[in-house]
Every structure is written in structure tokens, then in C-alpha cells.
Design an enzyme around this catalytic site. Sequence first.
Site, PDB file in Angstrom:
ATOM      1  N   TRP A  35     -21.319  11.704 -20.001  1.00 22.42           N
ATOM      2  CA  TRP A  35     -21.854  11.260 -18.703  1.00 22.42           C
ATOM      3  C   TRP A  35     -23.347  11.569 -18.678  1.00 22.42           C
ATOM      4  CZ3 TRP A  35     -18.624   8.356 -15.879  1.00 22.42           C
ATOM      5  CH2 TRP A  35     -17.269   8.474 -16.106  1.00 22.42           C
ATOM      6  N   GLU A  90       0.842  -1.209   0.000  1.00 23.19           N
ATOM      7  CA  GLU A  90       0.000   0.000   0.000  1.00 23.19           C
ATOM      8  C   GLU A  90       0.873   1.254   0.000  1.00 23.19           C
ATOM      9  OE1 GLU A  90      -3.225  -0.267  -0.523  1.00 23.19           O
ATOM     10  OE2 GLU A  90      -2.830  -2.417  -0.493  1.00 23.19           O
ATOM     11  N   TRP A 107     -16.461  11.188 -12.927  1.00 25.76           N
ATOM     12  CA  TRP A 107     -15.608  10.939 -11.751  1.00 25.76           C
ATOM     13  C   TRP A 107     -15.094  12.233 -11.135  1.00 25.76           C
ATOM     14  CZ3 TRP A 107     -10.618  12.760 -12.028  1.00 25.76           C
ATOM     15  CH2 TRP A 107     -10.056  12.956 -13.302  1.00 25.76           C
ATOM     16  N   TRP A 151       1.860   1.748  -3.468  1.00 28.13           N
ATOM     17  CA  TRP A 151       0.783   2.413  -4.238  1.00 28.13           C
ATOM     18  C   TRP A 151       0.877   3.931  -4.070  1.00 28.13           C
ATOM     19  CZ3 TRP A 151      -2.481   1.307  -8.006  1.00 28.13           C
ATOM     20  CH2 TRP A 151      -2.906  -0.006  -8.209  1.00 28.13           C
ATOM     21  N   TRP A 168      -9.912   7.625  -7.915  1.00 27.75           N
ATOM     22  CA  TRP A 168     -11.112   7.918  -8.713  1.00 27.75           C
ATOM     23  C   TRP A 168     -10.959   7.445 -10.147  1.00 27.75           C
ATOM     24  CZ3 TRP A 168     -16.017   8.872  -7.758  1.00 27.75           C
ATOM     25  CH2 TRP A 168     -16.344   9.207  -6.449  1.00 27.75           C
ATOM     26  N   ASN A 227     -10.948   2.267   2.689  1.00 24.61           N
ATOM     27  CA  ASN A 227     -10.550   2.096   1.283  1.00 24.61           C
ATOM     28  C   ASN A 227     -11.552   1.275   0.470  1.00 24.61           C
ATOM     29  OD1 ASN A 227      -8.608   2.297  -0.955  1.00 24.61           O
ATOM     30  ND2 ASN A 227      -8.432   0.089  -0.658  1.00 24.61           N
TER      31      ASN A 227
END
Length: 477
Positions: A304, A273, A357, A276, A380, A339
Site C-alpha cells: 500500500w 439485502e 482497507w 447479504w 471493505w 450504503n
Amino acid sequence: MKYKQSLCWFRRDLRLSDHVALSHAIRQSERVFLFFIFDTNILNKLKDKDDRRVSFIANCLRELEKSIKSKHSSLIIRYGDPVKEVFKIVKELKVNAVFINRDYEPSAKDRDDRVLKKMRSIGVDFNSYKDHVVFEHPEVLTQQGTSFRVFTPYKNAWLKELCEESYSDFSCKLDRLAPKEVCKKHLWDWSLEKIGFKQNFPNIQPGEKGARSRLNSFKRYIEEYDTNRDYPARVNGTSGLSIHLRFGTISVRALVRFAMKNNSKGYKTWLSELIWRDFYQTILDCFPHIVIGNFKPEYDGIQWEGKTKHFQLWKDGMTGYPLIDAAMRHFKKTGWMHNRLRMVVASFLTKDLLIDWRKGEAWFAQNLLDFDLAANNGGWQWASSTGCDAQPYFRIFNPIAQSKRFDPEGEFIKNEIPELSGFSKKYIHWPIMAKQTEQCKADCVLGKDYPFPIVDHAVQRRMALNMYKKAKIQSPA
Ligand SMILES: Cc1cc2nc3c(=O)[nH]c(=O)nc-3n(C[C@H](O)[C@H](O)[C@H](O)COP(=O)(O)OP(=O)(O)OC[C@H]3O[C@@H](n4cnc5c(N)ncnc54)[C@H](O)[C@@H]3O)c2cc1C
């Protein structure tokens, strides 16, 4: 000694220990002043004058001031535009160099470029260091010498590059801080009220002490991290350190040192993590267009189709999908979200409600205590399939299946939505299945006490697939 007097400018690194810029400043200077600016370019954009993050920063600064005082020095604090304020203080104190830790956000890079130019124009050195990440660009590259766009090969290369030196401790003896008597006339009796904000106590212990005590609590749970981390109802399932990493009350190297202590699955998964985090910082550094655009241009043409009123219901936790609503209500109340829930609500907004988004990202940016542009944008764009290493657009979370899997007993839902607490495990994830008599028994009548689902997942899923497919077909990319 290279410099007679230096300035160490704190930004998102509110600590004294293991601080790269500070350790270099101390090593190279006879006297070091410590400095922080409340940046009006950031603060003026915040709508809520009781923004929890500003309170958290203020609380961290109070703690930092105390620690600095114990070293017989003071923290000099200013309020204004950093380019002007750094210039003013440098002149006032007559320092020869400014020391900072690098920040990879485009607006921060722009700010630092402007400060650097200003310093050069007056012959003051501006020294910047890597501190926020373990590796920055271009330290981890593909064999072709380009930056990675996919996480797993990035992670493998990152691990290959890692050696003890990559996470060494920069803590040092702070024996050359400017004495408080010298700082005194430069101090300002600051308060949140004086900069136009109100205290909004986030229920989180601030500063280095807070970060250390969070880490110490998590030490007891890290062995089970890989099994617990996906369940929002499990206390200490994750570290809760993101806000501390965001404001630098603990160094990422300290966390890597801890993660490297053991080779078991929990430790390894947790280290992943942290990788990341480095990955998204590098992506932002190398591809700054993602701040406003899709990482993948083939999705630029997405039309959208979502409704504005659905966006509001999503924000209010009134969609009729219990796990989504529980997550959004908890978020509104605390400024934090687990998360797994971030992934589920982001997928729901983009692929069930068909809303851009960027709207969800902005709502998170406004309210997340641990808001970090790189990680938030990365999360996102991952969920909406427009990002680097995103999940493919046809993989769409089923919010009810996610609820059954990651909140099997409905514990998290019941905590956040008390009106649903009378439902058994059978109905809690999808109360619309409960007959009228069951609803009465649970003391929760749908449409009255809790909303009916605002959309049908199966229908919306088909619409999302078409929406993405159409954009891909029409894309010139
Ligand atoms: C839509 C979405 C938005 C997000 N926005 C943010 C954000 O604004 N700020 C933020 O710090 N994280 C963000 N994340 C990543 C992740 O959700 C949080 O880092 C994590 O929930 C923080 O809890 P923790 O400290 O207990 O994490 P732990 O599970 O204990 O992980 C340890 C640390 O690793 C880092 N980390 C963990 N997961 C990720 C990840 N996926 N990406 C990048 N870093 C990660 C964080 O710094 C975290 O504190 C987002 C994820 C999604 C899906």
C-alpha cells in the site's frame, strides 16, 4: 419441565419478542431469570468514553427493563468479564441451564466456548440457538457440500431453502419469568457513569419500540426501495434498520416475514439485502482469517503506497472531492453512512489514496453506530477487491461520476458542506472546474474556503492498477 431454574443471557438480542433462546428457556424451565453483562473485554477497548453505541445499548436496556417490569420481573445486569460473571450469577441464582443465541464473531465464539466449558465443569447446561440469521452454516451449501464464496449462487440456494418455518415467530407468553421480588436482591443500580461512560444521545429511538416504529415508517417506502436506495439525499430511501438489527431490537425473521408479504421489486430487492447480511455472517463464521487478512491470499503482497496525511484528510472530509467529504463529515457527525457512500469512500481510500482497507475498516468500526464485524469487513474487502465476491480490482469508482449519478442536484453535498452551497449543479461535483469569478460568485474560493483535490483520480487509478497487478503477479497463490 426439564429445568427448575434457567438463565436467559441477552447479548446482541435486546428484545423480548420473537427471541429464540428466550422462547426455549420459557418452554423448558419452571422459572427464567433474564440477564445482561456489560462486557469489560469489549468496553475497555473503546477509546471514546462517550461512544454512541454504548449509549444506544444503555437506552435499549432501560426500555427492556421497563418491558420486563410490566411482566412483574426484572433484568439482572452485571459489569465485568462474561466468563466470571456468568459463573457468579449461575451460582448465586442456582440455575440449571443458561440459554443464549449464537454469535458468529470469532471473539464471541471464543467467549461462548469458555463459558460453555465453565458451565460443564459445574454441571450446568449451556444451550445455544440460531437467532441472528435466517440460515447459518452449514444450512446453505454448494452442491459439493462446501460453503459459498460468491453471493448470487448463495442467494439462489438461500431462497430455495426458505420456507415459512425458516422465519416463524418465536414470540411466546412470558409467564415463567422470575418474579421481581426474587430478582430484587440480585439487582444493581447501574448507570452509564458507573461503568465509566457518558450519555451521547444518538438521534435514534432505542429498543423494540424504536425498531418497530422505524419499520412502520419504512413500510410506506419499500415499494420504491429498488429505485431510491442508491440516492443518499432521499429520505427513507433505505430502512435505517441496521442499528436495530445489530443490537437485535428486532428479529431478522420479523423483517423476512414483512419482506415476503409482497412479490414486487422493492420488496424483493430489500430481501436481497437481508440475504447479504446472512452471507457475510456465514463468511465470517467459515473464514475467520478475514478479521485480519485478505479473503483472497493473492493480494497479501500488496504494498500500500498511500500517505498517512491523506488518511487524516479522508477522515476529516477534506480531500477536495465533494461527495467523499460530504459522506465523511456526515459520518463523523452522526455515526451513520448511506450504503452507496460507504462503497464510494471505501473505494476512494483504497484505490485513489492507496491506503490499506484495514485502516478504513478500523475507522468505520470505531465510529459506525451499526458496526457489525461481518458486514463491515465484507463491505471493505468488497470495495478493495480483496474479498469474497468482490468487484475486480480494475473496476474503480470514479468519485466525480458517482457524485453526478447519485447526488445529481448536489443536495447531499450542500447539506454537509455549506461552503459549497453557492455552486450550481454544474460545479458542485467538481468545483475545481469553476473559474475564479465563478468561485467568488459562489462565495467559495478553492484553497481558502474548500481544499483543492489532494490527488488526481486518473493518476491514482493507474497507480492502483499497477499496485494490484504487481501483487497478483508476485503472489505464489
Ligand atoms: C465499506 C462498507 C462497510 C459496511 N459496514 C457495515 C456495518 O458495519 N454494519 C452493517 O450493518 N452494514 C454495513 N455495511 C452494509 C450497508 O452499508 C448497511 O447495512 C446499510 O447501509 C444500512 O442501512 P439500512 O439499514 O438503511 O439498510 P437497508 O438498505 O434498508 O437494508 C436492510 C438491512 O440489510 C442489511 N444489509 C444491507 N446491505 C448490506 C450489505 N451490503 N452487507 C450486509 N448487510 C447488508 C443490513 O442489516 C440492513 O439494515 C457496510 C457496507 C460497506 C460498503
